[in-house]
Design a protein around this motif. Structure first.
Motif, PDB file in Angstrom:
ATOM      1  N   TYR A  31     -11.316 -13.569   7.903  1.00  0.00           N
ATOM      2  CA  TYR A  31     -10.749 -14.372   7.371  1.00  0.00           C
ATOM      3  C   TYR A  31      -9.796 -14.504   7.305  1.00  0.00           C
ATOM      4  O   TYR A  31      -8.806 -13.247   6.958  1.00  0.00           O
ATOM      5  CB  TYR A  31     -11.759 -14.300   5.520  1.00  0.00           C
ATOM      6  N   HIS A  47      -0.331 -14.655   9.584  1.00  0.00           N
ATOM      7  CA  HIS A  47      -1.555 -14.913  10.304  1.00  0.00           C
ATOM      8  C   HIS A  47      -2.084 -14.877  10.827  1.00  0.00           C
ATOM      9  O   HIS A  47      -3.293 -14.209  11.119  1.00  0.00           O
ATOM     10  CB  HIS A  47      -2.597 -16.107   8.673  1.00  0.00           C
ATOM     11  N   ARG A  50      -2.250 -11.856  12.744  1.00  0.00           N
ATOM     12  CA  ARG A  50      -3.155 -10.284  11.874  1.00  0.00           C
ATOM     13  C   ARG A  50      -4.957 -11.038  12.476  1.00  0.00           C
ATOM     14  O   ARG A  50      -6.115 -10.085  12.075  1.00  0.00           O
ATOM     15  CB  ARG A  50      -2.951 -10.312  10.544  1.00  0.00           C
ATOM     16  N   ARG A 140     -14.536   1.604  -1.221  1.00  0.00           N
ATOM     17  CA  ARG A 140     -14.800   0.780  -0.279  1.00  0.00           C
ATOM     18  C   ARG A 140     -14.516   1.720   1.349  1.00  0.00           C
ATOM     19  O   ARG A 140     -14.615   2.590   1.193  1.00  0.00           O
ATOM     20  CB  ARG A 140     -13.020  -0.706   0.011  1.00  0.00           C
ATOM     21  N   LYS A 147      -9.424  -7.541   7.867  1.00  0.00           N
ATOM     22  CA  LYS A 147      -9.709  -8.267   6.870  1.00  0.00           C
ATOM     23  C   LYS A 147     -10.945  -9.132   6.886  1.00  0.00           C
ATOM     24  O   LYS A 147     -11.637 -10.193   7.522  1.00  0.00           O
ATOM     25  CB  LYS A 147      -8.664  -9.707   7.279  1.00  0.00           C
ATOM     26  N   GLU A 179      -3.874  -0.703  -3.081  1.00  0.00           N
ATOM     27  CA  GLU A 179      -4.008  -1.992  -3.678  1.00  0.00           C
ATOM     28  C   GLU A 179      -5.278  -2.201  -3.879  1.00  0.00           C
ATOM     29  O   GLU A 179      -5.802  -1.936  -5.720  1.00  0.00           O
ATOM     30  CB  GLU A 179      -4.298  -2.402  -2.347  1.00  0.00           C
ATOM     31  N   GLY A 180      -4.224  -3.467  -5.413  1.00  0.00           N
ATOM     32  CA  GLY A 180      -5.211  -4.770  -6.287  1.00  0.00           C
ATOM     33  C   GLY A 180      -6.470  -4.516  -5.417  1.00  0.00           C
ATOM     34  O   GLY A 180      -6.554  -5.049  -4.185  1.00  0.00           O
ATOM     35  N   SER A 181      -6.984  -5.291  -6.024  1.00  0.00           N
ATOM     36  CA  SER A 181      -8.868  -6.461  -5.132  1.00  0.00           C
ATOM     37  C   SER A 181      -8.362  -7.156  -4.498  1.00  0.00           C
ATOM     38  O   SER A 181      -9.517  -7.453  -3.413  1.00  0.00           O
ATOM     39  CB  SER A 181      -9.522  -6.772  -6.565  1.00  0.00           C
ATOM     40  N   ASN A 184      -1.535  -6.343  -2.388  1.00  0.00           N
ATOM     41  CA  ASN A 184      -1.055  -5.310  -2.349  1.00  0.00           C
ATOM     42  C   ASN A 184      -0.343  -5.242  -3.502  1.00  0.00           C
ATOM     43  O   ASN A 184       0.606  -5.591  -4.547  1.00  0.00           O
ATOM     44  CB  ASN A 184      -0.062  -5.527  -1.764  1.00  0.00           C
ATOM     45  N   LEU A 204      -4.719  -3.485   3.522  1.00  0.00           N
ATOM     46  CA  LEU A 204      -4.532  -4.275   3.667  1.00  0.00           C
ATOM     47  C   LEU A 204      -3.276  -4.775   4.641  1.00  0.00           C
ATOM     48  O   LEU A 204      -2.411  -4.555   3.077  1.00  0.00           O
ATOM     49  CB  LEU A 204      -5.225  -5.732   3.207  1.00  0.00           C
ATOM     50  N   ILE A 207       0.528  -9.734   5.108  1.00  0.00           N
ATOM     51  CA  ILE A 207       1.448 -10.692   4.689  1.00  0.00           C
ATOM     52  C   ILE A 207       2.544 -10.708   4.403  1.00  0.00           C
ATOM     53  O   ILE A 207       3.865 -11.245   5.114  1.00  0.00           O
ATOM     54  CB  ILE A 207       0.828 -11.965   5.888  1.00  0.00           C
ATOM     55  N   THR A 242       1.492  -8.022  -4.260  1.00  0.00           N
ATOM     56  CA  THR A 242       2.511  -9.358  -3.558  1.00  0.00           C
ATOM     57  C   THR A 242       0.490 -10.345  -3.285  1.00  0.00           C
ATOM     58  O   THR A 242      -0.139  -9.097  -2.321  1.00  0.00           O
ATOM     59  CB  THR A 242       3.249  -9.425  -2.452  1.00  0.00           C
ATOM     60  N   SER A 243       0.793 -11.204  -2.441  1.00  0.00           N
ATOM     61  CA  SER A 243      -0.472 -11.541  -1.759  1.00  0.00           C
ATOM     62  C   SER A 243      -0.474 -13.536  -1.518  1.00  0.00           C
ATOM     63  O   SER A 243       0.671 -13.743  -2.247  1.00  0.00           O
ATOM     64  CB  SER A 243      -1.911 -11.933  -2.520  1.00  0.00           C
ATOM     65  N   ALA A 244      -0.923 -13.922  -0.310  1.00  0.00           N
ATOM     66  CA  ALA A 244      -0.230 -15.366  -0.314  1.00  0.00           C
ATOM     67  C   ALA A 244      -0.719 -16.356  -1.080  1.00  0.00           C
ATOM     68  O   ALA A 244       0.511 -17.126  -1.357  1.00  0.00           O
ATOM     69  CB  ALA A 244      -1.270 -15.381   1.599  1.00  0.00           C
TER      70      ALA A 244
HETATM   71  N1  PMP Z   1      -4.530  -6.889  -0.337  1.00  0.00           N
HETATM   72  C1  PMP Z   1      -5.852  -6.959  -0.026  1.00  0.00           C
HETATM   73  C2  PMP Z   1      -7.261  -5.912  -0.172  1.00  0.00           C
HETATM   74  C3  PMP Z   1      -6.229  -8.560  -0.284  1.00  0.00           C
HETATM   75  O1  PMP Z   1      -7.362  -9.093  -0.072  1.00  0.00           O
HETATM   76  C4  PMP Z   1      -5.150  -9.749   0.293  1.00  0.00           C
HETATM   77  C5  PMP Z   1      -5.170 -11.112   0.045  1.00  0.00           C
HETATM   78  N2  PMP Z   1      -6.458 -11.284   0.622  1.00  0.00           N
HETATM   79  C6  PMP Z   1      -3.677  -8.418   0.334  1.00  0.00           C
HETATM   80  C7  PMP Z   1      -4.081  -7.463   0.482  1.00  0.00           C
HETATM   81  C8  PMP Z   1      -2.430  -9.076   0.569  1.00  0.00           C
HETATM   82  O2  PMP Z   1      -2.738  -9.540   1.854  1.00  0.00           O
HETATM   83  P1  PMP Z   1      -1.593 -11.504   2.566  1.00  0.00           P
HETATM   84  O3  PMP Z   1      -0.428 -11.434   1.454  1.00  0.00           O
HETATM   85  O4  PMP Z   1      -1.840 -11.377   3.130  1.00  0.00           O
HETATM   86  O5  PMP Z   1      -2.531 -12.131   1.833  1.00  0.00           O
END
Ligand code: PMP
Length: 284
Positions: A31, A47, A50, A140, A147, A179-181, A184, A204, A207, A242-244
């Motif tokens: 995804y 995106h 990836r 994990r 992803k 990383e976080g759940s 990052n 992961l 992005i 950080t995350s999208a």
């Molecule tokens: N790590 C994990 C485990 C994630 O699930 C995500 C978001 N899907 C990220 C990092 C952050 O990635 P992104 O900045 O591409 O959203």
């Protein structure tokens, strides 16, 4: 809400996928989540790059070209009148009509599903208060760089956070934060260096991580890509994720210990502003 499933735009109540779909039976699917600001897509090319990599790593075929993918994203933004929010995209290996661990024949059509979620991503009130996190073992599988929709453990981690009355969990493997759940994880040292885990199969490759590190370096900030412990994080000047969907989001507490002054740090706040400014400029 209008959603997309395998070539059709449908009201969400009418969109269906087979019960034999391998995404449903085996989490045999990948995804992406892309943010929308002012009706435009942030880091769409990142995106898609990836997504191609995730598909390739699992020998999944791509249902449509990147150009078509862009057209579908834009169509959903228009049809659902999304000013700010997210677009979720999932590709599964489809189904040959029965349950079988082995992959179905190569001509089996992948399933492609997309839907939108309207959400305030820029004016997120959490940015003002910062997040609290707990630490949790990272148990994990070994390919966290792909992803996949195999997200049961991150769901359990979020529930552990919820039960602890905090916002999220940082995962720890061999004494170091991965990383976080669903994001990052970063700390800022007393010298002002931004530290985040190096890219490997254990995390992961976000992005938003790539954009944030690029912007930080452009602004002359020092970045170190290495693992750090929860102990180091608790003593850090600042922490953030950080995350999208959250962009750059300050973290103010780890396992009950306040980070810095227990308020969003200056650098974290500045990075959030820099990220948003760049995203608004480069969104397509
Ligand atoms: N790590 C994990 C485990 C994630 O699930 C995500 C978001 N899907 C990220 C990092 C952050 O990635 P992104 O900045 O591409 O959203």
């Amino acid at each position: 809400r209008t959603v997309y499933v395998n070539g059709s735009y449908l009201p969400e109540e009418e969109a269906t996928v087979s019960i034999f779909d391998r995404g449903f039976l085996f989490a045999d699917a990948v995804y992406e989540v892309t943010s929308v600001v002012r009706g435009k897509l942030i880091d769409f090319d990142g995106h898609m790059a990836r997504l191609r990599r995730s598909l390739g790593e699992l020998a999944l075929s791509s249902p449509v070209s990147d150009e078509e993918m862009l057209a579908i994203h834009r169509e959903l933004v228009t049809r659902n009148d999304i000013d700010e929010g997210l677009i979720y995209l999932q590709v599964t290996r489809g189904s040959a009509g029965d349950r079988d661990f082995a992959f179905p024949p190569a001509d089996t059509k992948p399933t492609l599903v997309l839907f939108t979620q309207a959400k305030k991503v820029i004016e997120n009130p959490a940015a003002g208060t910062g997040l609290k996190v707990i630490s949790i073992d990272d148990i994990r599988w070994g390919r966290c760089d792909i992803k996949t929709v195999q997200l049961l453990y991150p769901c359990l981690a979020k529930m552990a956070a919820k039960h602890a009355h905090v916002d999220d969990a940082w995962m720890v493997r061999d004494g170091l934060v991965t990383e976080g759940s669903s994001n990052n994880a970063y700390i800022v040292t007393s010298e002002g260096t931004i530290v985040t885990r190096e890219k490997s199969q254990s995390i992961l490759h976000g992005i938003t991580r790539a954009a944030t590190l690029r912007l930080a370096e452009e602004k002359g900030l020092k970045v170190e890509e290495r693992g750090f412990s929860i102990e180091e994080a608790k003593n850090a000047r600042e922490a953030f994720i950080t995350s999208a969907s959250l962009f750059v989001m300050p973290v103010v507490e780890i396992d009950g210990a306040a980070i810095g002054e227990g308020r969003p740090g200056e650098l974290s706040r500045r990075l959030r502003e820099i990220y948003i400014e760049d995203a608004l400029k480069t969104a397509i």
